[in-house]
Scaffold this active site. Structure first.
Site, PDB file in Angstrom:
ATOM      1  CG  ASN A   1     -17.204  92.846 -17.961  1.00  0.00           C
ATOM      2  OD1 ASN A   1     -16.437  91.933 -17.648  1.00  0.00           O
ATOM      3  ND2 ASN A   1     -17.005  93.633 -18.988  1.00  0.00           N
ATOM      4  N   GLY A   2     -17.859  94.875 -14.537  1.00  0.00           N
ATOM      5  CA  GLY A   2     -17.216  95.775 -13.568  1.00  0.00           C
ATOM      6  C   GLY A   2     -17.879  95.497 -12.224  1.00  0.00           C
TER       7      GLY A   2
ATOM      8  CG  ASP B   1     -19.040  85.591 -19.478  1.00  0.00           C
ATOM      9  OD1 ASP B   1     -19.481  84.868 -18.565  1.00  0.00           O
ATOM     10  OD2 ASP B   1     -19.762  86.293 -20.210  1.00  0.00           O
TER      11      ASP B   1
ATOM     12  CD  GLU C   1     -29.307  91.295 -11.246  1.00  0.00           C
ATOM     13  OE1 GLU C   1     -29.863  90.864 -12.263  1.00  0.00           O
ATOM     14  OE2 GLU C   1     -29.020  92.500 -11.083  1.00  0.00           O
ATOM     15  CG  ASN C   2     -27.900  85.887 -13.673  1.00  0.00           C
ATOM     16  OD1 ASN C   2     -29.071  85.540 -13.703  1.00  0.00           O
ATOM     17  ND2 ASN C   2     -27.466  87.030 -14.173  1.00  0.00           N
TER      18      ASN C   2
ATOM     19  CD  GLU D   1     -26.614 100.633 -13.430  1.00  0.00           C
ATOM     20  OE1 GLU D   1     -25.658 101.397 -13.353  1.00  0.00           O
ATOM     21  OE2 GLU D   1     -26.556  99.538 -14.014  1.00  0.00           O
TER      22      GLU D   1
ATOM     23  NE  ARG E   1     -24.161 104.251 -15.986  1.00  0.00           N
ATOM     24  CZ  ARG E   1     -23.747 103.019 -15.924  1.00  0.00           C
ATOM     25  NH1 ARG E   1     -24.142 102.141 -16.809  1.00  0.00           N
ATOM     26  NH2 ARG E   1     -22.951 102.629 -14.960  1.00  0.00           N
TER      27      ARG E   1
ATOM     28  CG  HIS F   1     -20.973  99.982 -10.554  1.00  0.00           C
ATOM     29  ND1 HIS F   1     -19.943  99.188 -10.106  1.00  0.00           N
ATOM     30  CD2 HIS F   1     -21.028  99.825 -11.897  1.00  0.00           C
ATOM     31  CE1 HIS F   1     -19.391  98.562 -11.140  1.00  0.00           C
ATOM     32  NE2 HIS F   1     -20.029  98.939 -12.244  1.00  0.00           N
TER      33      HIS F   1
ATOM     34  NE  ARG G   1     -12.709  98.842 -15.484  1.00  0.00           N
ATOM     35  CZ  ARG G   1     -14.035  98.986 -15.341  1.00  0.00           C
ATOM     36  NH1 ARG G   1     -14.645  98.558 -14.238  1.00  0.00           N
ATOM     37  NH2 ARG G   1     -14.739  99.572 -16.280  1.00  0.00           N
TER      38      ARG G   1
ATOM     39  CG  LEU H   1     -20.534  90.853  -6.975  1.00  0.00           C
ATOM     40  CD1 LEU H   1     -20.619  89.479  -6.340  1.00  0.00           C
ATOM     41  CD2 LEU H   1     -19.207  91.525  -6.633  1.00  0.00           C
TER      42      LEU H   1
ATOM     43  CG  ASN I   1     -25.224 104.165 -20.689  1.00  0.00           C
ATOM     44  OD1 ASN I   1     -24.277 104.948 -20.819  1.00  0.00           O
ATOM     45  ND2 ASN I   1     -25.122 103.029 -20.037  1.00  0.00           N
TER      46      ASN I   1
END
Ligand code: AMP
Length: 412
Positions: free
Chosen positions: A210-211, A292, A343-344, A392, A90, A179, A240, A208, A7
Site C-alpha cells: 500500500n506504501g 487496492d 509478492e502476489n 519485518e 517498530r 520500510h 499517496r 511494493l 507495532n
C-alpha cells in the site's frame, strides 16, 4: 527466548509473539480503535482465533489486554509474562540519530521524541506503545527498531535535497527513507536464499505494498532509496501521489477542487494539500475508485481507462527507479520483489521486467507464477530476479534478541 514484537499506531496496537528458538510465531493479534467507540482485539494462536469487543481507552489498556489474552487458558501461549524475554518495537522515524536498533532508555526515548516533527503521525504513537509496555511489563527490556535506520548508510549526494544547506544543518531536512526493516531483511534473505555473499553485489529491492519504496543496496549497504523526508516521496502508492513538482502544492492550494471536480472557491492550506497528496492520491486518486491494486487490476482488465492509467503509471514509475538505481550503482545483479503487491502480483512483476532485457533482466513466465521465495528470471537472464516475502517482525525480533543477549545487532 520469547520476544514480543509490537507495532503501535495512533489507535492500534499490532503484536506478534515469537519463540526465537526456531523463530516460530506463537501468537499474533491486533487491538483496533483504541480510545474510539467499537474498540476490539483480534487474536490468533495457530488455528485458534478469538475476538474481544470491549472498551479500550488507551495504549496501556491495549497492552494489558494483549498480555491477558497471551496468558489466556484457551487462546494463550504463555503461563506468565515472565516468559517474555524482551519487547521489540517498530518505530517509524529515527532521524539521523539512529543508524541501528537500540535498547530503550531515557536518552533513546528523548531521541524518539526529538523526531516527532519528522514523523508527527507515527512517532508519538510508537512512543505511547513503548511506554505502555514499560508500564505493564516492568523490568522487561524494550528495544526500538527504526524504519529509517537501514538507509542511514546513504551518501550525502543521495540524501541531500537541493534546498539551502542550512535546512539540513539546522532542521534536518533530507532524505531518510522508510520500510528500512523490510529492505534490510530482504537484502539479507535474498543472498542467503541464493547462497551468495552480499559483498560485491548490486541489488535493487522493490517493496511494493500500500506504501511502496525501492532501494539500491550495494555490498549489503543502502546507497539510495525512493522515500524521502516523509513516506510521501517516490513511487505512486495506494493513496499517496509519490514524487511530483513541489510547485504542485502551491498550485493546488490556490486552486482547490471539491470531490465532484468543481472549484472549492477559496484557497486551502499546505497541510490540506498534503492530506490530498497522502490520502486521496495515488492509485485511488487516478482511478477514482480504489487504492487496492487487486481492484485496479480487475477494473483495468475490464477496460476501465482510469484504472489502466493508474496501473501504467505504477509500472512506469518502478521501471524508471530500477533504471536510475542500476545507473547509480554501475549495474545491477539482483532485482527483488516484496510486500503485498511485489509478492502476489505476477502480472505487475512481468510488466515491470518486460522491456528491461537491454540491461540483462528477463522474466520466466512459468517461474513468475510463485507467491513464495523463488527466482523468477529466465535461465539466460544476466540479472537474477526474485520474489522474497518480507518479514519485518522477524527482523525486529532478531535485533531485540541480539541487543538483550550480546549488546549489539548482528549484520546491521
Ligand atoms: P501491503 O501494504 O504490503 O499489505 O500490500 C497491500 C497491497 O498488496 C494492496 O494493493 C493489495 O492489492 C496487494 N495484495 C495483497 N495481497 C494480494 C494478493 N493476494 N494478490 C494480489 N495483490 C495483493
Amino acid at each position: 527466548m520469547k520476544i514480543l514484537v509490537v507495532n503501535a499506531g495512533s489507535s492500534s496496537l499490532k503484536y506478534q509473539l515469537i519463540d526465537m528458538d526456531g523463530e516460530k510465531e506463537l501468537a499474533k493479534g491486533l487491538v483496533e480503535r483504541i480510545g474510539i467507540e467499537g474498540s476490539r482485539l483480534k487474536h490468533s494462536a495457530g488455528d485458534k482465533k478469538t475476538e474481544i469487543a470491549q472498551e479500550i481507552p488507551d495504549h496501556e489498556a491495549a497492552a494489558q489486554l494483549m498480555l491477558k489474552i497471551l496468558q489466556d487458558p484457551e487462546f494463550g501461549v504463555i503461563k506468565s509474562t515472565d516468559e517474555i524475554g524482551a519487547v521489540g518495537h517498530r518505530v517509524l522515524h529515527g532521524g539521523s540519530a539512529f543508524t541501528a536498533s537500540v535498547i530503550v532508555n531515557d536518552a533513546a526515548k528523548q531521541a524518539i521524541r526529538d523526531c516527532f516533527p519528522l514523523g508527527p503521525l507515527h512517532n508519538p504513537a510508537n512512543l505511547m506503545g513503548i511506554e505502555a509496555c514499560e508500564k505493564v511489563m516492568k523490568g522487561t527490556p524494550q528495544v526500538a527498531v527504526f524504519d529509517t535506520a537501514f538507509h542511514q548508510t546513504m551518501p550525502p549526494k543521495a540524501y541531500m535535497y537541493g534546498v539551502p544547506k542550512m535546512y539540513e544543518e539546522k532542521l534536518h531536512v533530507r532524505r531518510y527513507g522508510f520500510h528500512g526493516t523490510s529492505h534490510r531483511y530482504v537484502s539479507r534473505r535474498v543472498c542467503e536464499f541464493l547462497g551468495i555473499s552480499p559483498e560485491g553485489k548490486k541489488i535493487i529491492i522493490c517493496h511494493l505494498g500500500n506504501g511502496s519504496s525501492l532501494s539500491a543496496v550495494k555490498d549489503g549497504k543502502c546507497q539510495d532509496t525512493s522515500m524521502g523526508l516523509t513516506p510521501l516521496e517516490g513511487l505512486l502508492m495506494g493513496t499517496r501521489c509519490g514524487s511530483c513538482d513541489p510547485a504542485v502544492v502551491q498550485f493546488i492550494a490556490n486552486n482547490p477542487l471539491k470531490d465532484d471536480g468543481t472549484p472549492l472557491g477559496h484557497p486551502i492550506s499546505v497541510d490540506e494539500v498534503l492530506t490530498i497528496m497522502n490520502k486521496k492520491s495515488g492509485l485511488l486518486g487516478i482511478s477514482g475508485k480504489s487504492s487496492d491494486c487487486r481492484d485496479i487490476d480487475s477494473l483495468a482488465d475490464a477496460g476501465d481507462p482510469d484504472a489502466e492509467l493508474a496501473r501504467e503509471m505504477l509500472v512506469y514509475g518502478i521501471k524508471k527507479y530500477i533504471g536510475a538505481y542500476a545507473a547509480a550503482m554501475g549495474g545491477v545483479d539482483i532485482i527483488v520483489f516484496t510486500a503485498g503487491i511485489g509478492e502476489n502480483n505476477a502480472d505487475l512483476r512481468k510488466q515491470v521486467i518486460d522491456g528491461l532485457e537491454f540491461m540483462g533482466a528477463k522474466i520466466d513466465a512459468e517461474k513468475n507464477k510463485t507467491r513464495s521465495e523463488a527466482v523468477i528470471s529466465a535461465d539466460d537472464s544476466r540479472v537474477t530476479v526474485c520474489v522474497i516475502p518480507t518479514n519485518e517482525e522477524i527482523m525486529i525480533a532478531r535485533d531485540t534478541l541480539d541487543l538483550v543477549t550480546t549488546g549489539k545487532v548482528r549484520d546491521n
